[in-house]
Design an enzyme around this catalytic site. Sequence first.
Site, PDB file in Angstrom:
ATOM      1  N   HIS A 111      11.273  -2.458  -8.846  1.00  0.00           N
ATOM      2  CA  HIS A 111      11.041  -1.211  -9.553  1.00  0.00           C
ATOM      3  C   HIS A 111      12.326  -0.410  -9.773  1.00  0.00           C
ATOM      4  O   HIS A 111      12.336   0.528 -10.568  1.00  0.00           O
ATOM      5  CB  HIS A 111       9.973  -0.363  -8.847  1.00  0.00           C
ATOM      6  CG  HIS A 111      10.398   0.269  -7.552  1.00  0.00           C
ATOM      7  ND1 HIS A 111      10.085  -0.267  -6.333  1.00  0.00           N
ATOM      8  CD2 HIS A 111      11.094   1.393  -7.288  1.00  0.00           C
ATOM      9  CE1 HIS A 111      10.562   0.510  -5.368  1.00  0.00           C
ATOM     10  NE2 HIS A 111      11.192   1.532  -5.930  1.00  0.00           N
ATOM     11  N   ASP A 141       7.960  -7.062  -5.415  1.00  0.00           N
ATOM     12  CA  ASP A 141       8.883  -5.946  -5.623  1.00  0.00           C
ATOM     13  C   ASP A 141      10.285  -6.260  -5.117  1.00  0.00           C
ATOM     14  O   ASP A 141      10.941  -5.435  -4.480  1.00  0.00           O
ATOM     15  CB  ASP A 141       8.371  -4.657  -4.979  1.00  0.00           C
ATOM     16  CG  ASP A 141       9.100  -3.421  -5.507  1.00  0.00           C
ATOM     17  OD1 ASP A 141       9.538  -3.458  -6.669  1.00  0.00           O
ATOM     18  OD2 ASP A 141       9.243  -2.448  -4.755  1.00  0.00           O
ATOM     19  N   GLY A 222      15.748   7.161  -4.193  1.00  0.00           N
ATOM     20  CA  GLY A 222      17.099   6.626  -4.169  1.00  0.00           C
ATOM     21  C   GLY A 222      17.326   5.636  -3.054  1.00  0.00           C
ATOM     22  O   GLY A 222      18.263   4.843  -3.091  1.00  0.00           O
ATOM     23  N   ASN A 223      16.461   5.654  -2.007  1.00  0.00           N
ATOM     24  CA  ASN A 223      16.562   4.683  -0.913  1.00  0.00           C
ATOM     25  C   ASN A 223      16.027   3.313  -1.303  1.00  0.00           C
ATOM     26  O   ASN A 223      16.287   2.331  -0.604  1.00  0.00           O
ATOM     27  CB  ASN A 223      15.782   5.160   0.313  1.00  0.00           C
ATOM     28  CG  ASN A 223      16.600   6.011   1.247  1.00  0.00           C
ATOM     29  OD1 ASN A 223      16.273   7.164   1.487  1.00  0.00           O
ATOM     30  ND2 ASN A 223      17.691   5.464   1.771  1.00  0.00           N
ATOM     31  N   SER A 224      15.250   3.226  -2.372  1.00  0.00           N
ATOM     32  CA  SER A 224      14.642   1.955  -2.750  1.00  0.00           C
ATOM     33  C   SER A 224      15.689   0.859  -2.866  1.00  0.00           C
ATOM     34  O   SER A 224      16.718   1.020  -3.515  1.00  0.00           O
ATOM     35  CB  SER A 224      13.930   2.075  -4.094  1.00  0.00           C
ATOM     36  OG  SER A 224      12.621   2.511  -3.945  1.00  0.00           O
ATOM     37  N   GLY A 277      -7.230 -18.204  -1.957  1.00  0.00           N
ATOM     38  CA  GLY A 277      -8.418 -18.065  -2.793  1.00  0.00           C
ATOM     39  C   GLY A 277      -9.637 -17.581  -2.040  1.00  0.00           C
ATOM     40  O   GLY A 277     -10.752 -18.068  -2.266  1.00  0.00           O
ATOM     41  N   VAL A 278      -9.418 -16.602  -1.150  1.00  0.00           N
ATOM     42  CA  VAL A 278     -10.519 -16.077  -0.350  1.00  0.00           C
ATOM     43  C   VAL A 278     -10.476 -14.553  -0.378  1.00  0.00           C
ATOM     44  O   VAL A 278      -9.409 -13.954  -0.403  1.00  0.00           O
ATOM     45  CB  VAL A 278     -10.424 -16.599   1.107  1.00  0.00           C
ATOM     46  CG1 VAL A 278      -9.165 -16.131   1.788  1.00  0.00           C
ATOM     47  CG2 VAL A 278     -11.638 -16.212   1.924  1.00  0.00           C
TER      48      VAL A 278
END
Length: 378
Positions: A111, A141, A222-224, A277-278
């Site tokens: 992001h 992400d 800004g920490n991302s 798939g559960v």
Amino acid sequence: MAALAAAALALAACSTLPGSSDSPSASSPAASSQPGTSATPGQQPGPNQTPGQAVAPGPNSQGTFDSVHAAQVLSPTVALIIVTTTAGTGEGSGFVIQSAGGTSYLATNNHVVQGATKVLVAMPDGRHYTASVQGADALEDVAVVKVGDNLPVALFADSTRVQVGQPVVAIGSPLGSQGFGTVTVGVVSALHRTLSNVSGGDSRSSEALADVLQSDAPINPGNSGGPLGDGNGHVVGMNTANSSNAAGIGYAIPSRIVQRVAQNLIAGKAPGHPYLGVCFMTVEDALARDPSVKGYGVLVMGVAADTPAQRAGLKNGDVIERVDGVDLNNGQTFGGVIQLHNPGDPVRLTALRSGAKLELNTVLGDRPPGGGPTCNTP
């Protein structure tokens, strides 16, 4: 960022600038040997690591934790990332994970760089570069950007060995260039948190939910993309979000997941997303509806057709207690164990059905676009 866009969360995201900055030319003072550039003597890279990366010997105790030392080791590898999009300019963080032959790769959040038309990387020693996006994975992400120089490399610790209460440092640029290289200190508050905007209601969860670390180290816009480090200055996670409903709650993607995704992106491969798939809910949530539920772990609420779960023989009402011998209790989650695997990996499931233990084997698939077929749940 489907896997981390919970309604109660605020992405640590890029801090917004009033306008675009000019593109700085790459500045290249002579590279010097800096902390974080090589493995600790005697350590060997793990099977999923690239050269120059090391698994930390284990978490430091509170009594020996030295945040100054951790920051001195890790800070030289942490960058300010300036991103220009059609909507304007913003800033985030990233850290160098691989460097060789005049090319360095930095991990950050998807992001942070999503929709970028220009990416600039500024290092704490004054060097700055125009970067390119090597690849990105919106589901986890995680993104990787590339610059043309040799930079100091951060070392990864094994996030599966992180302990609740372990002290950590978060490094990044919460105020953009004004907060360049800010260090905050806290502890790991919880492991295996699941954060997503995808749910089936009634506390049901999808296996596609991300598995993240929770800490109380302050994380702000800004920490991302910045690192969450242990007392050795090794990376245990990548900061990604904070809670908009409470103070002192931040989230980080575990280092094992960051490594797995980033290494695929560096190699030019699309990262796989392990898939069973559960549909399920935790036994704790199921007990609120039906006190007669037995066992621990997760209660199977539905099995999608033509999936590894169906081929394993799972049925509605089964309780999955272990995955590859790992008990789904004491905070360990189903999604957290599955996330450490790659598509194509064999897994053994220990389940409880009508009071009897079952050992079921299957091979994980790759998560289909859109999450795959829906489960028929009661």
